[in-house]
Scaffold this active site. Structure first.
Site, PDB file in Angstrom:
ATOM      1  N   THR A 202       0.868  -1.185   0.000  1.00 59.16           N
ATOM      2  CA  THR A 202       0.000   0.000   0.000  1.00 59.16           C
ATOM      3  C   THR A 202       0.905   1.236   0.000  1.00 59.16           C
ATOM      4  OG1 THR A 202      -0.233  -0.239   2.412  1.00 59.16           O
ATOM      5  CG2 THR A 202      -2.006  -1.109   1.041  1.00 59.16           C
TER       6      THR A 202
ATOM      7  N   LYS B   6       3.968  -6.955   4.149  1.00 61.73           N
ATOM      8  CA  LYS B   6       3.706  -5.574   3.809  1.00 61.73           C
ATOM      9  C   LYS B   6       3.453  -4.813   5.096  1.00 61.73           C
ATOM     10  CE  LYS B   6       0.378  -3.422   3.513  1.00 61.73           C
ATOM     11  NZ  LYS B   6      -0.281  -2.410   4.416  1.00 61.73           N
TER      12      LYS B   6
ATOM     13  N   THR C  21       0.631  -5.339  13.071  1.00 64.56           N
ATOM     14  CA  THR C  21       0.068  -4.340  12.174  1.00 64.56           C
ATOM     15  C   THR C  21       0.660  -4.438  10.792  1.00 64.56           C
ATOM     16  OG1 THR C  21      -0.210  -2.991  14.091  1.00 64.56           O
ATOM     17  CG2 THR C  21      -0.513  -1.910  12.011  1.00 64.56           C
TER      18      THR C  21
ATOM     19  N   SER D 172      -6.969   9.747  -0.559  1.00 67.08           N
ATOM     20  CA  SER D 172      -7.173  10.420  -1.833  1.00 67.08           C
ATOM     21  C   SER D 172      -6.456   9.702  -2.960  1.00 67.08           C
ATOM     22  CB  SER D 172      -6.667  11.851  -1.739  1.00 67.08           C
ATOM     23  OG  SER D 172      -5.288  11.882  -1.450  1.00 67.08           O
TER      24      SER D 172
END
Length: 394
Positions: free
Chosen positions: A142, A168, A179, A394
């Protein structure tokens, strides 16, 4: 990177962004002994809930993973989507649905684009190959800036056993557990109790020792799949030496991946080991180290290359662990900065500031109060971290 019996595939499904790998599939030729550890956040994503239930069997054969959408805080429809996507994969692979583990990462609160999975599944399954490991590692990224992969081999009972993994994670990192996403694959022959024990112990000493920002996410998991194709003697309750060999090798892979996550922390410029020794117990040392490693004031001082040891002492003081401040020694790298709770002066601070200019260094603390000693791995807190997370959606 290859490992016997496993194949990998990744496609551009358009789950959130166009023209990027965002859907991955990991498949074993045979069902695997499989163990997992999962986020302790009370808010758990649908994939976490589903996987935990399915792993009660101790077996899985495939992992379907997507980026771009976390499928968290999506209610009943989110669980329906997780089951629907795993059913698509199971049907295409010709295996039972409960042998599919699902994983998602990305934006919380948005519905999963099941149609994208449906469109992409034929190409995803057709693309399965032992050569596509790194493509899946890319598809799960990500805000990561680099792929995170690790590999090792160990000889057990005269047979070479392979262990390799991908992960990741760059933000929302303070695992307990954990996490990020991490998937580990091995051709070892090992029973479930021993595999689960090795994973829990290894994760506790690696992934549960890293912190980037103190946030624990909703989706996070580590899965280990063992297909037994190395044909080593079975690792079970009667083979403690073999289990220790496997445990050490697995932990090496987990630690490698954990440190890669810290190094790639959002906006990070430095990787720091917080080493606290001389505590009454190990758990006290860990608690102090974790408090230091998650302190925004400490982490911004690291970024500014300011040897502000007072911030570290202050963080220690609010950790909840009782210690004697007037006995504390503190060093940056090999530069002793504080002796018995008192500064060694401007010259020591100047030397310590040079240590802070390095990409990787250790903060070493001695409480002189007992045998407890633990490490936590963290990074600095930069301006870019704020920029990345201010407009993440966004």
């Amino acid at each position: 990177m290859k490992i016997k019996g496993f194949s990998f595939s990744a496609v551009k499904a358009g789950i959130r962004y166009a023209d990027r790998l965002d859907l991955g599939l990991i498949y074993s030729n045979i069902p695997c002994v499989t163990a997992g550890v999962f986020t302790t956040n009370q808010v758990k994503a649908a994939p976490v809930i589903l996987d935990k239930e399915r792993l009660k069997s101790g077996h899985a054969q495939a992992i379907l993973v997507n980026s771009g959408c976390a499928n968290a805080c999506t209610g009943v429809k989110g669980m329906e989507a997780a089951k629907a996507t795993s059913s698509l994969a199971a049907e295409a692979l010709g295996i039972a649905g409960d042998l599919i583990q699902v994983a998602s990462t990305g934006v919380i609160g948005e519905p999963l684009n099941v149609e994208a999975f449906e469109r992409s599944m034929p190409a995803l399954v057709a693309g399965l190959s032992g050569d596509n490991f790194e493509q899946v590692a890319q598809a799960i990224m990500t805000t990561d800036t680099v792929q995170k992969i690790a590999r090792t081999t160990v000889t057990i009972g005269g047979k070479e056993v392979q262990i390799m993994g991908m992960a990741k994670g760059a933000g929302m990192i303070m695992p307990n557990m954990a996490t990020m996403l991490a998937f580990i694959f091995t051709d070892a022959r090992i029973n479930f109790p021993e595999l689960h024990k090795s994973l829990v112990k290894g994760a506790d000493r690696t992934f549960n020792r890293i912190t980037i920002d103190g946030d624990t996410s909703t989706n996070d998991m580590v899965l280990v799949m063992a297909n037994g194709m190395a044909e080593n003697p079975w690792i079970d309750g009667d083979s403690p030496e073999e289990q220790q060999l496997f445990q050490d090798a697995l932990e090496n892979v987990l630690k490698d991946l954990a440190l890669q996550i810290v190094s790639d922390g959002e906006g990070a410029t430095k990787t720091i080991t917080i080493r606290v020794c001389g505590a009454k117990e190990n758990k006290d040392a860990e608690k102090i180290a974790r408090t230091i490693g998650t302190s925004s004031l400490v982490k911004t001082a690291f970024f500014g290359e300011d040897a502000n040891w007072g911030r570290i002492l202050a963080a220690m003081g609010r950790s909840g662990v009782r210690f004697s401040p007037d006995r504390v020694d503190l060093a940056f790298g090999n530069v002793l900065l504080v002796k018995n709770g008192l500064s060694l002066g401007k010259e020591a601070e100047a030397a310590a500031s040079l240590i802070l200019k390095e990409k990787s260094f250790a903060v070493c603390i001695d409480l002189k109060d007992g045998p407890g000693c633990e490490e936590v791995f963290t990074c600095d807190f930069s301006i870019d971290y704020v920029k990345i997370n201010a407009d993440y959606r966004s």
